[in-house]
Write a protein that holds these residues in place. Structure first.
Motif, mmCIF file in Angstrom:
data_model
loop_
_atom_site.group_PDB
_atom_site.id
_atom_site.type_symbol
_atom_site.label_atom_id
_atom_site.label_comp_id
_atom_site.label_asym_id
_atom_site.label_seq_id
_atom_site.Cartn_x
_atom_site.Cartn_y
_atom_site.Cartn_z
ATOM 1 N N TYR A 192 -4.266 8.252 4.607
ATOM 2 C CA TYR A 192 -4.427 7.097 4.733
ATOM 3 C C TYR A 192 -4.012 6.962 5.952
ATOM 4 O O TYR A 192 -2.887 7.356 6.488
ATOM 5 C CB TYR A 192 -3.454 6.298 3.615
ATOM 6 C CG TYR A 192 -3.177 4.768 4.307
ATOM 7 C CD1 TYR A 192 -4.129 3.814 4.127
ATOM 8 C CD2 TYR A 192 -2.095 4.657 4.773
ATOM 9 C CE1 TYR A 192 -3.949 2.546 4.471
ATOM 10 C CE2 TYR A 192 -1.595 3.449 5.410
ATOM 11 C CZ TYR A 192 -2.599 2.195 5.294
ATOM 12 O OH TYR A 192 -2.522 1.052 5.856
ATOM 13 N N ASN A 249 -5.879 -4.999 0.648
ATOM 14 C CA ASN A 249 -5.803 -5.857 1.381
ATOM 15 C C ASN A 249 -4.160 -6.633 1.482
ATOM 16 O O ASN A 249 -3.875 -7.552 2.009
ATOM 17 C CB ASN A 249 -6.703 -6.986 1.659
ATOM 18 C CG ASN A 249 -8.090 -6.623 1.498
ATOM 19 O OD1 ASN A 249 -8.565 -6.862 0.646
ATOM 20 N ND2 ASN A 249 -8.483 -5.822 2.724
ATOM 21 N N GLY A 257 -4.323 -5.385 -5.721
ATOM 22 C CA GLY A 257 -3.706 -4.085 -5.463
ATOM 23 C C GLY A 257 -2.644 -3.780 -6.692
ATOM 24 O O GLY A 257 -2.725 -2.483 -6.921
ATOM 25 N N ILE A 284 0.790 -1.312 0.076
ATOM 26 C CA ILE A 284 0.069 0.026 -0.046
ATOM 27 C C ILE A 284 0.786 1.068 -0.065
ATOM 28 O O ILE A 284 0.807 2.223 -0.880
ATOM 29 C CB ILE A 284 -1.035 -0.191 1.220
ATOM 30 C CG1 ILE A 284 -1.819 -1.212 1.108
ATOM 31 C CG2 ILE A 284 -1.578 1.518 1.352
ATOM 32 C CD1 ILE A 284 -2.796 -1.467 2.455
ATOM 33 N N VAL A 296 0.922 -3.541 4.090
ATOM 34 C CA VAL A 296 0.875 -2.119 4.168
ATOM 35 C C VAL A 296 2.111 -1.537 3.574
ATOM 36 O O VAL A 296 2.062 -0.640 2.866
ATOM 37 C CB VAL A 296 0.670 -1.892 5.527
ATOM 38 C CG1 VAL A 296 0.469 -0.415 5.709
ATOM 39 C CG2 VAL A 296 -0.649 -2.546 5.982
ATOM 40 N N THR A 351 -5.730 0.657 -1.739
ATOM 41 C CA THR A 351 -5.334 -0.491 -0.587
ATOM 42 C C THR A 351 -6.149 -1.573 -1.299
ATOM 43 O O THR A 351 -7.443 -1.439 -1.702
ATOM 44 C CB THR A 351 -5.931 -0.123 0.664
ATOM 45 O OG1 THR A 351 -7.165 -0.406 0.652
ATOM 46 C CG2 THR A 351 -5.508 1.098 1.078
ATOM 47 N N TRP A 407 -9.405 3.211 -2.864
ATOM 48 C CA TRP A 407 -8.296 3.848 -3.495
ATOM 49 C C TRP A 407 -8.630 5.493 -3.319
ATOM 50 O O TRP A 407 -9.896 5.830 -3.388
ATOM 51 C CB TRP A 407 -7.797 3.713 -4.809
ATOM 52 C CG TRP A 407 -8.791 3.713 -5.853
ATOM 53 C CD1 TRP A 407 -9.059 4.673 -6.667
ATOM 54 C CD2 TRP A 407 -9.538 2.695 -6.411
ATOM 55 N NE1 TRP A 407 -9.968 4.111 -7.781
ATOM 56 C CE2 TRP A 407 -10.426 2.971 -7.494
ATOM 57 C CE3 TRP A 407 -9.778 1.060 -5.969
ATOM 58 C CZ2 TRP A 407 -11.237 2.238 -7.950
ATOM 59 C CZ3 TRP A 407 -10.827 0.502 -6.674
ATOM 60 C CH2 TRP A 407 -11.496 0.989 -7.846
ATOM 61 N N ASN A 428 -7.497 -0.365 7.127
ATOM 62 C CA ASN A 428 -7.022 0.676 6.181
ATOM 63 C C ASN A 428 -7.998 1.806 5.919
ATOM 64 O O ASN A 428 -8.819 1.741 5.102
ATOM 65 C CB ASN A 428 -6.653 0.056 4.795
ATOM 66 C CG ASN A 428 -5.470 -0.764 5.106
ATOM 67 O OD1 ASN A 428 -4.496 -0.706 5.527
ATOM 68 N ND2 ASN A 428 -5.691 -1.961 4.328
#
Length: 809
Positions: free
Chosen positions: A470, A534, A555, A228, A537, A532, A288, A458
């Protein structure tokens, strides 16, 4: 689905057939509770909201729009949330009641001993007691007063309005709704997103298949370059926060002494039992944000679609609440007063699952009598209590509950683990969600986020000032062994005090001293483009977060499409983001298909294999419902996974619940120990032959023949199938942005695209009403299939549906 008059005809036909006409399964324990010939079901056929209701909290109005969304307006917040409770109960009362019965371990009271194991787990985990601890913390806050008003509204609807069809079919009435029940919904949501016993399964796999293979199949870090917070994310950080640098602590696995005691403590019976109650496989989401620099309007845009269990009626409920303090519209879970994901006049917010590790398991030295456990150098008595489980049509059961200093004790076949979960203490998330709806900008939102204890999510946000955000929400435990920080991906020695969370008080109020400070959690202030899905991170977090991340397919695809658009210089608009939500390109095909085609070239193929190879070679790698290539690929991938894993996993008595994901299979080396009896290439070819045989036997032609909505069911759909939505073909797979997993009925449970202060749209996978006879039972279902989103305006010009007047209820 049919119109209201036709619905009555469908029900009439089912009732005329009697009990046998409704029976599609062998679930006699449930069917015996149905009363279809009593005539009571007709009481639900003409339910309409009362036009006038007295409220002890003051005046309010409700306008229900053409999509079944209630627009609640009141000067006083308590009056507004009394009305919210009332309309939620009218639309979703059976869902509210069923959810709390699950979490309180009271299903068997309705349906008999078929659900005893489910009830036992939920009672042993003491979710209700955790909800009580949370309510004790919330009760004196502004949010707490509104939760009480909401509960009053629910109970007024129970008392005043006809009960929905499910209550009439089952022949029972719901108990009074309490504020603790709403806190229990917070615990349910959090458990569904963070309840994970992965360390138990991993221990068993390592014991039975070897540590080396376990590390390959369950790596702590997948080998991809799309976290992410990737290097390309340019953003600010809070002072004291360094969320994208440093070494990831505690990456080693196993017990600190290298022993195998954890496996001895766990056992397959216990691990398999607990696996039934974990977060549903594949639960995730997309979200997003792009800044105004890359939008046609100059305002940022947030896109969101949470991938949760799809059901009839939907998991989410849409509402709009207008008071003197705020105007907020979006989705919540029935039983929760406040909008969880949505927009107000200042901003919009959304949540996807982090995959953080917030549950630990502990093994203990237990005395010969099984009455004491060793802790801190002394023997301690287990804290014990008795609990009776009511069972319809049978004798009630009494179980003994045990606890240690860490939390509940879970047991099977003389195997015992203690469990610590961040949801087992008083949490403040209800306050945070309430404050999100009242927030006036990024600073307000950040302050509210400090109180977001559970679940770990998130958070993606944008506002009318052009700010974006974020943040990884929720409490992240810091574990230590011999003073060194370690990962939580293991079973800890509870007797030795390993891995304890400083300041954590099960079923009380925690200080959270031994948790990652807010400023040091992963975050980005004013990111330009951030997505994001999942995936992990950050590559090198300052603190251990977890290992339960999704494969990077979604992603990577989202970032690729956003990057391509930004690089082109062409601005995005809401329609672009809705189109991206509908994207069906499957990243697994880029890994698997070339390898399969190469294996087929070396194989002496028959005409069927040659035709399949040609289909896959010419396929655009999109999982579209009318695609023959998508059908072949989808069935082939599942057969590859099974043929790769089943031989050794089966010999080790490990079922499919222990299988790793598609990424791990796609990246296995040719010389993996799993390829003993046949090579990887031979496995791929054999899997294709089996897939083609299956497709031929079933008579499927295109992907949508197999990938349908058939698994999206009402809880009683098997016994009363008219309650289910009609079956439809779908696009998407478990690896596409347009996400749908037909095996588990997981997918986009709510879609939303919002430009703060501008365009806002959303759609539900069904309808906003849970009343089978309502026009809004399934009126969004076809629109959801095509992602044809409706306006999410914070206004309603329709006639007043319900007027709430000052008075005692």
């Amino acid at each position: 689905m049919p119109a209201d008059t036709t619905r009555r005809g469908v029900l009439a036909g089912a009732l005329a057939a009697g009990i046998g006409g409704l029976t599609l399964t062998g679930a006699r324990e449930l069917l015996e509770q149905f009363a279809p010939l009593s005539g009571r079901a007709w009481n639900a056929a003409d339910r309409t909201l009362s036009e006038s209701v007295e409220s002890p909290h003051g005046e309010a109005t409700v306008r229900v729009d053409d999509d079944g969304v209630p627009h609640v307006e009141a000067d006083d917040e308590a009056a507004a949330y009394f009305a919210v409770g009332y309309v939620q109960a009218f639309d979703r009362l059976f869902q509210l009641d069923l959810q709390r019965r699950v979490m309180r371990g009271q299903l068997s009271e309705l349906v008999g001993d078929a659900t005893l194991e489910d009830d036992e787990f939920h009672v042993r985990m003491a979710f209700a007691e955790a909800a009580e601890a949370t309510w004790e913390h919330i009760v004196g806050t502004p949010a707490g007063a509104l939760v009480e008003a909401y509960a009053d509204g629910v109970n007024e609807a129970i008392e005043r309005e006809p009960l929905p069809l499910e209550f009439e079919l089952l022949g029972y009435e719901p108990r009074e709704w309490t504020p603790v029940d709403s806190m229990l919904m917070e615990k349910q949501i959090s458990w569904d997103l963070t309840g994970n016993f992965g360390e138990l399964r991993r221990e068993l796999v390592a014991d039975r298949l070897g540590e080396e293979l376990a590390e390959t199949l369950y790596p702590e870090r997948l080998d991809h370059d799309t976290p992410i917070l990737r290097d390309a994310v340019d953003a600010d950080r809070l002072e004291g926060g360094d969320s994208d640098s440093g070494d990831e602590t505690g990456s080693e696995t196993g017990n600190s002494d290298g022993s195998n005691d954890a496996v001895d403590a766990v056992g397959s019976e216990l691990a398999s039992w607990l696996s039934r109650f974990e977060s549903p496989t594949g639960v995730g989401s997309n979200s997003w944000v792009v800044s105004g620099e890359h939008t046609a309007s100059g305002a940022p845009i947030v896109a969101y679609d949470p991938h949760l269990t799809l059901m009839t009626p939907p998991l989410w409920y849409e509402q709009h609440v207008e008071t003197l303090e705020t105007s907020v519209r979006g989705a919540t879970f029935p039983g929760v007063p406040f909008v969880i994901s949505g927009a107000n006049e200042s901003g919009t917010w959304s949540f996807t699952n982090v995959g953080a590790d917030v549950l630990d398991c502990y093994r203990y030295e237990i005395d010969a009598d099984g009455e004491r456990y060793r802790y801190a150098g002394e023997w301690r008595e287990f804290e014990t209590s008795e609990r009776e489980l009511a069972v319809a049509g049978d004798e009630n059961r009494t179980i003994t509950l045990r606890r240690t200093v860490h939390g509940p004790v879970l047991e099977r076949e003389q195997r015992t683990v203690g469990v610590a979960w961040t949801g087992h203490t008083a949490t403040r998330t209800t306050e945070a969600i309430y404050e999100f709806g009242r927030s006036g900008g990024l600073e307000d939102l950040l302050e509210a986020t400090r109180r977001f204890d559970l679940p770990t999510q998130n958070l993606v946000y944008a506002d009318t000032d052009g700010r974006t955000l974020y943040y990884a929400t929720g409490k992240l435990p810091v574990r230590t062994v011999d003073g060194e920080a370690v990962s939580g991906n293991r079973v800890f020695d509870g007797s030795a005090g390993e891995g304890e969370w400083e300041g954590f008080t099960p079923f009380g109020e925690s200080s959270w001293d031994g948790f990652v400070p807010f400023e040091e959690k992963p975050h980005a202030i004013d990111p330009d483009v951030l997505a994001t899905a999942n995936q992990r991170v950050v590559d090198d977090p300052e603190h251990y977060v977890g290992v339960a991340y999704a494969s990077p397919y979604r992603g990577a695809r989202i970032y690729d499409q956003l990057d391509e658009r930004v690089a082109s210089g062409e601005a995005t608009d809401p329609e672009f983001h809705r189109d991206l939500q509908s994207d069906t390109r499957d990243g697994r095909a880029d890994q698997f298909v070339p390898e399969l085609l190469e294996a087929l070239e070396a194989h002496e193929a028959d005409d069927g294999l040659e035709d399949a190879a040609a289909t896959l070679d010419g396929w655009d790698r999109r999982m579209d419902r009318n695609s023959a290539g998508a059908l072949v690929f989808a069935r082939w991938v599942d057969h590859v996974r099974r043929l790769t894993l089943e031989p050794q996993f089966g010999d080790a008595n490990l079922d499919e619940s222990y299988y790793p994901g598609d990424w791990e299979i796609a990246t296995l080396p040719d010389d993996s120990d799993l390829y003993v009896d046949r090579s990887r290439a031979e496995t791929m070819v054999e899997a294709l032959m089996e897939a083609l045989e299956e497709i031929d036997d079933e008579g499927w032609d295109v992907y949508g023949d197999w990938n349908t909505t058939r698994t999206i069911e009402h809880p009683f759909g098997a016994e009363a199938p008219f309650l289910d939505y009609d079956e439809r073909p779908l696009d998407g797979s478990r690896a596409t942005v347009n996400n749908y997993r037909v095996e588990s009925a997981v997918g986009s449970s709510w879609r939303m695209v919002v430009e703060p202060g501008g365009d806002a749209t959303a759609v539900l996978p069904g309808g906003n009403s849970g009343d089978y006879f309502s026009a809004h039972y399934d009126d969004q279902f076809e629109r959801w299939i095509d992602n044809d989103q409706k306006p999410m305006d914070r206004t309603s010009d329709g006639d007043v549906t319900v007027t709430f007047t000052e008075g005692s209820s």
